[in-house]
Each structure stands twice: as C-alpha cells, then as structure tokens.
Scaffold this active site. Structure first.
Site, PDB file in Angstrom:
ATOM      1  N   HIS C  15       0.838  -1.191   0.000  1.00 51.32           N
ATOM      2  CA  HIS C  15       0.000   0.000   0.000  1.00 51.32           C
ATOM      3  C   HIS C  15       0.882   1.253   0.000  1.00 51.32           C
ATOM      4  O   HIS C  15       2.107   1.192   0.071  1.00 51.32           O
ATOM      5  CB  HIS C  15      -0.986   0.010   1.171  1.00 51.32           C
ATOM      6  CG  HIS C  15      -0.456   0.408   2.493  1.00 51.32           C
ATOM      7  ND1 HIS C  15      -1.229   0.973   3.474  1.00 51.32           N
ATOM      8  CD2 HIS C  15       0.795   0.304   3.016  1.00 51.32           C
ATOM      9  CE1 HIS C  15      -0.486   1.211   4.533  1.00 51.32           C
ATOM     10  NE2 HIS C  15       0.729   0.825   4.293  1.00 51.32           N
ATOM     11  N   CYS C  34       5.654   6.444   4.441  1.00 44.18           N
ATOM     12  CA  CYS C  34       4.482   5.692   3.981  1.00 44.18           C
ATOM     13  C   CYS C  34       3.951   6.239   2.661  1.00 44.18           C
ATOM     14  O   CYS C  34       3.072   5.643   2.045  1.00 44.18           O
ATOM     15  CB  CYS C  34       3.379   5.721   5.041  1.00 44.18           C
ATOM     16  SG  CYS C  34       3.912   4.963   6.578  1.00 44.18           S
ATOM     17  N   HIS C  40       5.056   0.248  -0.285  1.00 46.06           N
ATOM     18  CA  HIS C  40       5.746  -0.632   0.649  1.00 46.06           C
ATOM     19  C   HIS C  40       4.676  -1.631   1.098  1.00 46.06           C
ATOM     20  O   HIS C  40       3.585  -1.644   0.526  1.00 46.06           O
ATOM     21  CB  HIS C  40       6.340   0.164   1.818  1.00 46.06           C
ATOM     22  CG  HIS C  40       5.323   0.842   2.660  1.00 46.06           C
ATOM     23  ND1 HIS C  40       4.658   1.986   2.257  1.00 46.06           N
ATOM     24  CD2 HIS C  40       4.797   0.528   3.876  1.00 46.06           C
ATOM     25  CE1 HIS C  40       3.797   2.346   3.184  1.00 46.06           C
ATOM     26  NE2 HIS C  40       3.853   1.479   4.179  1.00 46.06           N
ATOM     27  N   HIS C  42       3.052  -4.811   4.160  1.00 50.04           N
ATOM     28  CA  HIS C  42       2.928  -5.331   5.521  1.00 50.04           C
ATOM     29  C   HIS C  42       2.379  -6.757   5.518  1.00 50.04           C
ATOM     30  O   HIS C  42       1.663  -7.156   4.604  1.00 50.04           O
ATOM     31  CB  HIS C  42       1.954  -4.466   6.341  1.00 50.04           C
ATOM     32  CG  HIS C  42       2.386  -3.047   6.514  1.00 50.04           C
ATOM     33  ND1 HIS C  42       3.442  -2.689   7.315  1.00 50.04           N
ATOM     34  CD2 HIS C  42       1.920  -1.889   5.997  1.00 50.04           C
ATOM     35  CE1 HIS C  42       3.596  -1.377   7.286  1.00 50.04           C
ATOM     36  NE2 HIS C  42       2.693  -0.867   6.487  1.00 50.04           N
ATOM     37  N   ASP C  80      -5.449 -10.395   0.200  1.00 49.85           N
ATOM     38  CA  ASP C  80      -4.153 -11.071   0.332  1.00 49.85           C
ATOM     39  C   ASP C  80      -3.328 -10.965  -0.959  1.00 49.85           C
ATOM     40  O   ASP C  80      -3.836 -11.233  -2.054  1.00 49.85           O
ATOM     41  CB  ASP C  80      -4.371 -12.544   0.679  1.00 49.85           C
ATOM     42  CG  ASP C  80      -3.062 -13.231   1.020  1.00 49.85           C
ATOM     43  OD1 ASP C  80      -2.186 -12.585   1.621  1.00 49.85           O
ATOM     44  OD2 ASP C  80      -2.905 -14.422   0.664  1.00 49.85           O
ATOM     45  N   HIS C  81      -2.054 -10.599  -0.812  1.00 47.79           N
ATOM     46  CA  HIS C  81      -1.129 -10.459  -1.952  1.00 47.79           C
ATOM     47  C   HIS C  81      -1.637  -9.444  -2.966  1.00 47.79           C
ATOM     48  O   HIS C  81      -1.360  -9.565  -4.167  1.00 47.79           O
ATOM     49  CB  HIS C  81      -0.866 -11.821  -2.622  1.00 47.79           C
ATOM     50  CG  HIS C  81       0.129 -12.668  -1.878  1.00 47.79           C
ATOM     51  ND1 HIS C  81      -0.199 -13.359  -0.748  1.00 47.79           N
ATOM     52  CD2 HIS C  81       1.450 -12.918  -2.095  1.00 47.79           C
ATOM     53  CE1 HIS C  81       0.878 -14.018  -0.310  1.00 47.79           C
ATOM     54  NE2 HIS C  81       1.887 -13.766  -1.096  1.00 47.79           N
ATOM     55  N   GLU C 125      -1.030  -3.804  11.811  1.00 47.68           N
ATOM     56  CA  GLU C 125      -0.300  -3.413  10.602  1.00 47.68           C
ATOM     57  C   GLU C 125       1.170  -3.824  10.740  1.00 47.68           C
ATOM     58  O   GLU C 125       1.809  -4.226   9.790  1.00 47.68           O
ATOM     59  CB  GLU C 125      -0.410  -1.903  10.397  1.00 47.68           C
ATOM     60  CG  GLU C 125       0.095  -1.460   9.054  1.00 47.68           C
ATOM     61  CD  GLU C 125      -0.177   0.010   8.810  1.00 47.68           C
ATOM     62  OE1 GLU C 125      -1.115   0.321   8.055  1.00 47.68           O
ATOM     63  OE2 GLU C 125       0.538   0.859   9.373  1.00 47.68           O
TER      64      GLU C 125
END
Lengths: 135, 135, 135, 135, 135, 135
Positions: C15, C34, C40, C42, C80-81, C125
């Site tokens: 994100h 960010c 980047h 998480h 996810d991913h 996060e």
C-alpha cells in the site's frame, strides 16, 4: 538418534554495567544508560537445551520435569528477584552482561547434566537482545 | 569463551517475485500470487547474530547498541518502506525471495563486523516462513 | 450467557498513504516514508471477534470453522497479496490506513454475521501498531 | 550459497506416556500426570527446515508452498486431531514423547525432500517444552 | 481508580466435541475432526483478569501471587492433564467447547474473588482460536 | 466512526515493593521477593491506545509516529533504565506496583492527547502479569 530437548524458564533481576577501575566518564561512554548507579532491570527469558541419545525405555533424552526442577534449583533460586551485582557472588568482579550471565548459568548447570550430553544456554535480556552459549 | 549475541530488528517493504525472461504464464505457475505485477508486501523481522570471544574488559562480544545502529544504518535505511524490485539495486536482476534478501543483508553487514567474528542472518518473511544464512 | 469468540487470520499486501489532491510536499510531510510512490507493504494480522449467546445445542456461539471460512472468502481473497491502492475498489478514493482497512474488513463481514451478534475487528499493521473497530 | 528455509505448521492431538510392560506404579513414578489413562493433549507447533543451495533460476532453496503442502499431506493429515497412541501406527509400541514424535515426523518427510538437502524438525509440545531432531 | 489486573496461566487436556443424543453422522457433520471418538487435545492458554479499586496501602488491586495460586488450585488442578469429557464433572452432559470451558472456569473462580471486583476469563484453545467470558 | 489505535513500546527499570512505614517482617509478608532491598527489575512492555473519530482527510485517528514520539518523550525518557523508587518522583511516596505505574503513565500522557479521545494504558510487568488502566 540424538535429539535436543529444550526448556524455557524465566527470572527477573536488577543489574548495572560498569567497571570499578574505570572512572564515571569512561563507564558512561562504554555502557551508556546501563551504567545507571541506581541499577535497572530485566525479565530474563532462559532456554536451556540438552542434546543426547534418546533413552529407548522412556523415550526421553532427559525428563523435562527433572530439567525444569534443576533450572529452578540452580538458576532461578540464585538469580530471580536478585540484584546481580550485589547479591550474586559470580558478579562480584565480573560485569553482569548477558554474555557473562549466560556463562554463569551454563557453569551452574553443567555439573548436574549427564556428561555425555551437550548443554546450550540461550538468554534473552530483552525481547530484542539475546545471547547463546554452548560451552 | 565464544558467545553468540543476537539482535532483532524490523523493516517492511513491497516486492514481487518474477523473472523478466519468463512469460506471464510461467511466472504465475512458479510464483503464484507472489507474481502480482502491482506488488504485495511484508513486515520483515530480522535477527542478526555475531559470534566471537567475549572481550574480558567489557564483558561484551559486540556492543548491542553498536550492532543495533549498524543494522539501522546498513539494512533498515536501505530496505525499510522500499519497493525491493524498483528501489534496491541488488534486486535489479535478482528475485527478492527471502533467501536472496538474507544474502543481500549478510553482504551489507559482513564488511562492518570484526573479521574474527561469525555472522548469521535470520529473516522472517511472515510469522510462518523464515530463512537462515551464515555465509 | 454471552461469550466472545475470536479467530486470528493473516494476509499481506502493498500500500501507499497519500492524497491525490495534495502535492508531494504535503503528502511527504503528513505521511512520511508511507508516501513512497513505489509502495511498501505489511503482513497484516487480523483478529475477528463475534459476541453472542451460546447455542445450547452445540456449545458454540459461532462455529470457528465457519468463521475461518468466512474470513478467507470475504477478506483474504479480497486483500491477500494485493496492492490495496490499485486493486481493492474500496481504496480508490480512500487512504488505506490501518483505521480505514479495519472498517472495510468490518463492512465486508457484517452482512454475513448473525444480526444478534456483535462484531469486532482488530488489525495489526506491524507487531507494534494495531487498530480496533467495533462498528 | 546454502540457505536454510523454515516453515511453521500446527497440529493438535491427544496422547499418553506409559509402557505396557510396566505396572501402574512405575508408569506414574516415571511419567507422572502424563500417564493419565484417559489421555491429555497438546497443540503441537512444528518448524520444518530444509537447507540447501539456492536455485539460481527461482531464488528458492525449496518453494515454501510445496513445503507447506508436503507438511500438510504427510504430517498434519497423519497426526492432526488424532489420538497418537491409538490411531498413529508408529506409536503402537513406542512412547509418543516429543522426542519420538519429532523422529516420526522426520521420517515421514525425509523421503520427499531433495537428497542433497538437510532436514531439521523442531517440535513444540508446549510453549515451554520443545525438541529438535536433525537426523 | 479502577485497574484491571491480568494473569496468564496454562493447562493442557484432551477432549472431544459431540452430543450423545445425536448419531455419528450428525456429530461428524457439526463437529468435524473434533468429534474423533479417541479424543484430541490442546494446550489451553488462560488469562484471568480482575478489575477493581487499587488498595491504597499496598498499591495492589489483588495480589498477583494470590491470583496465581487461586488459578492453580481451582482451575489447573481440576483441568490440567485431564480428559475433559471423562474426568471433569461439569462436562458430563455439556460439550467441552472453548465457550463452555471458559464459563466453567469463570464459575470455579467467581466465589473466590472479591464481590466488588469484576472477573474476566480469556481462553485460547489454539493460538488462532480464543474466547472471552465476563459473566 | 470511532476506531482505537494502539502502539507498543518498551522500557526496563529496577524497582522494589515496600512501605517505609511498615517493618521488614510485614513488608516481606506482603511483598515477598519483591521487597528485596537491593531491588530487582523488569522489561516493561507498554501498549498505549487512543480512541476517537477518524480524521477524514488523513484516515488517521492519531498519527502513529506522533504517538510513538510522545511515548518516547513522556514515558520512556522518564522511566527507561531507571530505578523507579529512587529516580522517579511520582514513586517517592507511592509503591511502584504495576497498577500504580500504569496510572503514572496515563497521567503523563493524558494532557498531550486530544481531549475528545479516550486513552488506555496496558502495562506488562512480566509476560504473565499485566494491568490495564483507562482513567
């Protein structure tokens, strides 16, 4: 068939890092906040591991209850809720760094572990700093 | 008396697994969801360990504050909040798998660690997947 | 007799935090690292909790397997991913902060949870930053 | 460049520690509460590690998805939600201690791992007791 | 000034989820692998919390040592290394789901906690499934 | 739409539990090993949570970096590597129990948190003992 069995334990203690033969400036320069003369403290997490052949009768390398009791008797009773610098004789003239504490713990346990077994001590000083000593 | 001292650190980053010289079908077949062309990301947990003799003066193998600062300067500054494929030169032509990232981290740290000391890098890509590289 | 049942799940994603209607300087000032335009990422740890009366027949508030499958179908498949900014429609015009992601997850699950039950979403996060949303 | 890749998995099971050829007194003396004839149980946490050269094409030592599926097929399907003494043939005449379970898991996985790769099994019986077997 | 004090404890046990008045098909359909007639088991992690005013003399809401001993005497002695279905009377006619176990634990502790204090029980059946009961 | 945002932090310190107006026997009877006059210590893990409306501009309830810096400035600088009894004025005449430390931390942070936001402090004295204070 060699297996390593590991047991986690816990103690907490106060300590201070410094050398009596250094002046305050040098102690602060090398040991920073850990040189606080009023002490600070940690929850030490300890993992003791014993490696050896499985006893075919019991299926144990070493009975975990025996290992647990040994850690309690030899390590926790000596170090838990203690001031390491003042109350633990091994640190009278030795700095209680995590490295040195791991060696002291190893030496306290080694005589009580089967000679054919290997011993390893992992000591967490904080969740982010830890040391490993294998003799 | 050799002791291994370990320090945990943390960074997060985006990445994508794929080979430029493979077509989309082959990349998807081999790398699955990790081949998402828009990237995905992880919180990488890092454990750096240095093994060596205890300095009898300080009781340290290596000052943990120095190791912490070294990881911050050489690893976190290079990888934290980055897109590994786009922004980290080492991955220009190398897939940023956990295995390869651990080697890149090792190579970034090795020149700054005492030559007589051994270095180990453990890298968690997720709480369930991790790798270990010892040079 | 009301009990709260909780299930942990996991997804990872890329994100970026920024507002299209702000210039680069303002985005960097507010969102810092960010705001990296290359993204980047998480490992998000998710805890979904459902509170309600115990069904006297089964002893369940809600079958954990059903809750696990629901999280997989409605949340993991969607996030996810993924690149949250690019691939998840809810974040087309909304910043994918942990706060906003927790609300999106809540809204995805709420229609599929018994109306008499309360729903809570906790989203990590990073291991040190997390949020809680209860509707 | 050898790297060790590790994958965590999980299963839970019931078991009892005892020897059929010992009487109740001896079993209780040696195995204590673990000798409960009605069984007790654990959440076993399992870490399987494979060490080998990185494949230069993929950047993988071994695809983690393949390792995950292998653990599920060979270990979880055999042990999860089972009574180890009654339902797992390997323990018909062998005590299901953590040590012996780790060897059974190793032997289930070894034939399916590349012969040039080393295999390690770490098994947590409780958060405080665990064993390591490397063949 | 009300504070909530919490203490973690641990026990492990075998159990089985089923209803005697249902046939095997229905039990398997509803309870899946948890209906294994030979039992399976868990390491249960328990967090007991007591909320009340701080005693101005001691600075304690409740002495943690007293709470620890109470959990040991009333909960661990009753449940640790037990088969919940066979050996714990409360589950003779009640399914030992996590929800029901949390209520049994609450009821075992409630009479021994100061009436002006609130009690909360959190019970982890696995690291990913847990329940909370507050009376 | 109210969300609770939480940040974990860490400090370590030495302390001793006792009352100056009690004699040694009474102090030992009530506080046990925690009354060691040479002090002992802990790694305190701290979770600070702030609950409020999401700012629609940023998607934040409160910028986590601001919260992190506030904890560092107001709490860690005051307590980290300190002897709580000797060096922290709030404990000059108040026992540094976990309960009292959580209230001191709350009072240090409260003036710097938005008045419309709720504040919660969770303090782990050991991995098994923790307290929660919400004002």
């Amino acid at each position: 068939m060699k297996v390593k069995v590991s047991r986690k334990a816990h103690f907490n203690a106060a300590h201070r890092l410094y050398r009596k033969d250094w002046d305050d400036d040098k102690n602060t320069q090398v040991f920073g906040k850990c040189n606080n003369p009023n002490f600070h403290g940690h929850n030490y997490e300890l993992i003791v591991s014993v490696t050896g052949e499985i006893d075919p009768e019991t299926g144990f390398v070493m009975d975990m209850k025996v290992l647990k009791d040994l850690i309690e008797e030899k390590v926790e009773n000596a170090l838990d809720h203690k001031n390491l610098n003042i109350e633990v004789p091994e640190f009278k003239d030795m700095n209680p760094t995590a490295e040195n504490i791991s060696i002291v713990i190893y030496n306290k346990l080694r005589p009580h572990i089967n000679k054919d077994h290997e011993l390893e001590v992992v000591l967490y000083e904080t969740p982010r700093n830890f040391v490993t000593y294998t003799g």
